[in-house]
Design an enzyme around this catalytic site. Structure first.
Site, PDB file in Angstrom:
ATOM      1  N   THR A  57       7.956  13.125  -1.578  1.00 57.49           N
ATOM      2  CA  THR A  57       6.807  14.027  -1.563  1.00 57.49           C
ATOM      3  C   THR A  57       7.229  15.427  -1.131  1.00 57.49           C
ATOM      4  OG1 THR A  57       5.289  12.212  -1.105  1.00 57.49           O
ATOM      5  CG2 THR A  57       4.533  14.423  -0.507  1.00 57.49           C
ATOM      6  N   GLU A  59       2.485   7.332  10.372  1.00 54.29           N
ATOM      7  CA  GLU A  59       2.189   7.592   8.958  1.00 54.29           C
ATOM      8  C   GLU A  59       1.173   6.562   8.447  1.00 54.29           C
ATOM      9  OE1 GLU A  59       5.655   7.504   6.457  1.00 54.29           O
ATOM     10  OE2 GLU A  59       4.521   7.961   4.646  1.00 54.29           O
ATOM     11  N   GLY A  86       4.991   1.991   3.454  1.00 61.77           N
ATOM     12  CA  GLY A  86       5.081   0.531   3.624  1.00 61.77           C
ATOM     13  C   GLY A  86       3.959  -0.112   2.826  1.00 61.77           C
TER      14      GLY A  86
HETATM   15  C1  LIG Z   1       3.637   9.213  -4.834  1.00 59.97           C
HETATM   16  C2  LIG Z   1       4.657   8.667  -3.912  1.00 59.97           C
HETATM   17  C3  LIG Z   1       5.072   9.415  -2.816  1.00 59.97           C
HETATM   18  C4  LIG Z   1       6.087   8.926  -1.986  1.00 59.97           C
HETATM   19  N1  LIG Z   1       6.551   9.721  -0.979  1.00 59.97           N
HETATM   20  C5  LIG Z   1       7.664   9.328  -0.302  1.00 59.97           C
HETATM   21  C6  LIG Z   1       8.310  10.226   0.621  1.00 59.97           C
HETATM   22  O1  LIG Z   1       7.860  11.351   0.845  1.00 59.97           O
HETATM   23  N2  LIG Z   1       9.441   9.795   1.243  1.00 59.97           N
HETATM   24  C7  LIG Z   1       9.960   8.554   1.024  1.00 59.97           C
HETATM   25  O2  LIG Z   1      10.982   8.246   1.622  1.00 59.97           O
HETATM   26  N3  LIG Z   1       9.368   7.674   0.174  1.00 59.97           N
HETATM   27  C8  LIG Z   1       8.246   8.051  -0.503  1.00 59.97           C
HETATM   28  N4  LIG Z   1       7.632   7.181  -1.393  1.00 59.97           N
HETATM   29  C9  LIG Z   1       8.211   5.861  -1.580  1.00 59.97           C
HETATM   30  C10 LIG Z   1       7.369   4.709  -1.014  1.00 59.97           C
HETATM   31  O3  LIG Z   1       7.411   4.733   0.383  1.00 59.97           O
HETATM   32  C11 LIG Z   1       7.956   3.423  -1.614  1.00 59.97           C
HETATM   33  O4  LIG Z   1       7.597   3.423  -2.997  1.00 59.97           O
HETATM   34  C12 LIG Z   1       7.437   2.173  -0.944  1.00 59.97           C
HETATM   35  O5  LIG Z   1       7.930   2.082   0.369  1.00 59.97           O
HETATM   36  C13 LIG Z   1       7.867   0.896  -1.709  1.00 59.97           C
HETATM   37  O6  LIG Z   1       9.218   0.921  -1.984  1.00 59.97           O
HETATM   38  P1  LIG Z   1       9.711   0.633  -3.499  1.00 59.97           P
HETATM   39  O7  LIG Z   1       8.920   1.507  -4.389  1.00 59.97           O
HETATM   40  O8  LIG Z   1      11.173   0.779  -3.543  1.00 59.97           O
HETATM   41  O9  LIG Z   1       9.277  -0.848  -3.798  1.00 59.97           O
HETATM   42  P2  LIG Z   1      10.162  -2.179  -3.508  1.00 59.97           P
HETATM   43  O10 LIG Z   1      10.673  -2.144  -2.122  1.00 59.97           O
HETATM   44  O11 LIG Z   1      11.146  -2.341  -4.619  1.00 59.97           O
HETATM   45  O12 LIG Z   1       9.039  -3.295  -3.647  1.00 59.97           O
HETATM   46  C14 LIG Z   1       8.509  -3.686  -4.923  1.00 59.97           C
HETATM   47  C15 LIG Z   1       7.363  -4.662  -4.699  1.00 59.97           C
HETATM   48  O13 LIG Z   1       7.859  -5.824  -4.019  1.00 59.97           O
HETATM   49  C16 LIG Z   1       7.119  -6.037  -2.830  1.00 59.97           C
HETATM   50  N5  LIG Z   1       8.038  -6.563  -1.807  1.00 59.97           N
HETATM   51  C17 LIG Z   1       9.166  -5.989  -1.356  1.00 59.97           C
HETATM   52  N6  LIG Z   1       9.738  -6.765  -0.416  1.00 59.97           N
HETATM   53  C18 LIG Z   1       8.929  -7.837  -0.268  1.00 59.97           C
HETATM   54  C19 LIG Z   1       8.966  -8.997   0.565  1.00 59.97           C
HETATM   55  N7  LIG Z   1       9.938  -9.179   1.464  1.00 59.97           N
HETATM   56  N8  LIG Z   1       7.980  -9.903   0.462  1.00 59.97           N
HETATM   57  C20 LIG Z   1       6.969  -9.727  -0.440  1.00 59.97           C
HETATM   58  N9  LIG Z   1       6.884  -8.653  -1.252  1.00 59.97           N
HETATM   59  C21 LIG Z   1       7.850  -7.720  -1.155  1.00 59.97           C
HETATM   60  C22 LIG Z   1       6.561  -4.696  -2.453  1.00 59.97           C
HETATM   61  O14 LIG Z   1       5.413  -4.825  -1.621  1.00 59.97           O
HETATM   62  C23 LIG Z   1       6.239  -4.132  -3.816  1.00 59.97           C
HETATM   63  O15 LIG Z   1       5.002  -4.625  -4.242  1.00 59.97           O
HETATM   64  C24 LIG Z   1       6.613   7.645  -2.207  1.00 59.97           C
HETATM   65  C25 LIG Z   1       6.171   6.876  -3.286  1.00 59.97           C
HETATM   66  C26 LIG Z   1       5.231   7.383  -4.150  1.00 59.97           C
HETATM   67  C27 LIG Z   1       4.821   6.564  -5.340  1.00 59.97           C
END
Ligand SMILES: Cc1cc2nc3c(=O)[nH]c(=O)nc-3n(C[C@H](O)[C@H](O)[C@H](O)COP(=O)(O)OP(=O)(O)OC[C@H]3O[C@@H](n4cnc5c(N)ncnc54)[C@H](O)[C@@H]3O)c2cc1C
Length: 398
Positions: free
Chosen positions: A178, A261, A383
């Site tokens: 972001t 957050e 998260g």
């Molecule tokens: C618009 C936007 C703004 C963002 N801004 C920031 C930012 O400023 N800084 C930053 O660092 N990040 C940012 N993010 C990232 C955001 O924090 C992550 O997308 C989020 O933490 C999920 O990580 P991932 O997308 O890698 O999903 P993954 O970790 O790959 O997870 C995929 C799916 O699997 C599920 N999952 C994962 N592990 C498990 C488990 N052990 N048990 C059950 N289910 C599980 C998750 O809940 C999810 O549904 C942003 C994302 C978006 C879309």
């Protein structure tokens, strides 16, 4: 009297509402199309003290506590702003608290830091170079934790920082960041041991440092006025003085500030729900079908009543958890529950609010359409709902 309804907080609410009405609403649709908010908005918000709410005056903030931050968040959304606007304009809420806490201060708002205080090496300098100018609206910061390989498993971060004399050499990439397009500096989570070891540190990396490139602007379902970027680091030399706190304390710092957050996102969720109840109620009073206002139908009235109840229950629970956070109680599990409760309420309410608007709800002209799209990220960012459930299950001893 409610904790957020004191004379001072009523004044803060009015200040926030006036800011949104005057400085945001006439331009928000343009910013949504442009994919970002202008830098000038940061300066304007800083001038009236909004940007610094929740940060101590000793680091250039406006003072105020957790509930002052809650009031500002609630009012931005309830006066017609959006969670996307909060993400864009208040990104410093996630980019700065680690620096403030490491310098011995406490950011007192939703982003309250609990790093243990103490005067740590170099961190006062970071406050002068990054925190003060950002709270003055002249710099923009971002927080980069998530990587292309995954965001939920923070300990698995693969971006490395190898020590080389007075510098770290950083290699890796981040995504979904972001304000990453506009940011002058990025508070970056790096692995200071072998990749995947979980030994993390936080480095402040300046835009323009050789090897640090900002990739494409990511296009999204919602939060259109908030720019989101991919970042790449190839042999980026970062001075050791840009490290926040001690080496390998990054994981703890990230986890501590995640809680703040999450409370902020929970607040955005129930405030979005409340706003959508207001929009839907107004619409149902005015819209006539079959010769009568929609609100005259018992089914519609009950739906609105249920939406209102859901939003208010979420608000009450988030406030209760916030009060416990403010009192210094260790309520990691409750914060996770608060986020999930508020996000579930929001998801359901925005969906029903859009439905009650009929075809108009699906149009860009309808405010409810923006909330519908913006709301979807609240159960993912900071998260995911599933990760919150993991925390809750752990809290239950499972
Ligand atoms: C618009 C936007 C703004 C963002 N801004 C920031 C930012 O400023 N800084 C930053 O660092 N990040 C940012 N993010 C990232 C955001 O924090 C992550 O997308 C989020 O933490 C999920 O990580 P991932 O997308 O890698 O999903 P993954 O970790 O790959 O997870 C995929 C799916 O699997 C599920 N999952 C994962 N592990 C498990 C488990 N052990 N048990 C059950 N289910 C599980 C998750 O809940 C999810 O549904 C942003 C994302 C978006 C879309």
């Amino acid at each position: 009297m409610s904790i957020v309804d004191t004379p001072e907080r009523r004044q803060l609410r009015e200040l926030t509402r006036a800011f949104v009405t005057r400085e945001v609403l006439p331009h928000l649709a343009d910013w949504e199309r442009a994919g970002e908010v202008p830098r000038a908005l940061h300066a304007t918000a800083a001038k009236i003290g909004l940007l610094g709410i929740g940060f101590p005056e000793s680091v250039g903030g406006s003072g105020g506590d957790l509930f002052d931050s809650i009031v500002v968040t609630e009012e931005i959304i309830r006066s017609g702003g959006s969670s996307g606007l909060i993400a864009a304009l208040f990104t410093h809420g996630i980019a700065l608290p680690h620096m403030v806490a490491a310098a011995g201060g406490q950011s007192g708002g939703l982003l309250r830091g609990r790093l243990g205080g103490g005067q740590l090496r170099g961190d006062d300098d970071l406050v002068d170079r990054y925190v003060r100018p950002t709270l003055a609206g002249t710099m923009i910061g971002a927080l980069a934790i998530t990587e292309p390989d995954g965001g939920s498993d923070v300990a698995a971060i693969r971006t490395t920082a190898r020590r080389d004399g007075d510098h770290y050499v950083v290699n890796g990439s981040k995504t979904y960041i972001t304000s990453g397009v506009r940011a002058d500096f990025v508070t970056t989570a790096v692995c200071t041991d072998f990749p995947g070891s979980g030994e993390l540190s936080l480095l402040v990396i300046d835009k323009g440092t050789p090897g640090f490139t900002v990739g494409r602007r990511l296009e999204k379902l919602g939060w259109h006025c908030s720019d989101t970027a991919e970042l790449s680091f190839v042999d980026v030399r970062v001075p050791v003085t840009n490290r926040i706190g001690e080496e390998n304390t990054g994981f703890l710092a990230i986890m501590q500030h995640f809680a703040a957050e999450r409370l902020s996102l929970a607040t955005q969720a129930y405030a979005t729900a409340q706003r959508c109840v207001e929009l839907a109620t107004r619409w149902c009073r005015d819209r006539e079908t079959f010769g009568r206002p929609l609100a005259s139908r018992q089914l519609v009235r009950h739906r609105l009543a249920e939406m209102h109840t859901r939003a208010e229950a979420a608000r009450a629970y988030v406030h209760e958890v916030a009060a416990r956070v403010a009192a210094g109680e260790p309520v990691v599990t409750e914060v996770a529950m608060a986020k999930n409760v508020a996000v579930a309420a929001c998801d359901q309410v925005v969906d029903q609010a859009l439905q009650l608007h009929g075809g108009f709800g699906y149009l860009r002209d309808a405010e409810v359409e923006r909330h519908y799209r913006d709301a979807r990220i609240l159960g993912i960012g900071g998260g995911t709902t599933e990760i919150m459930n993991e925390i809750i299950a752990k809290g239950m001893g499972l």
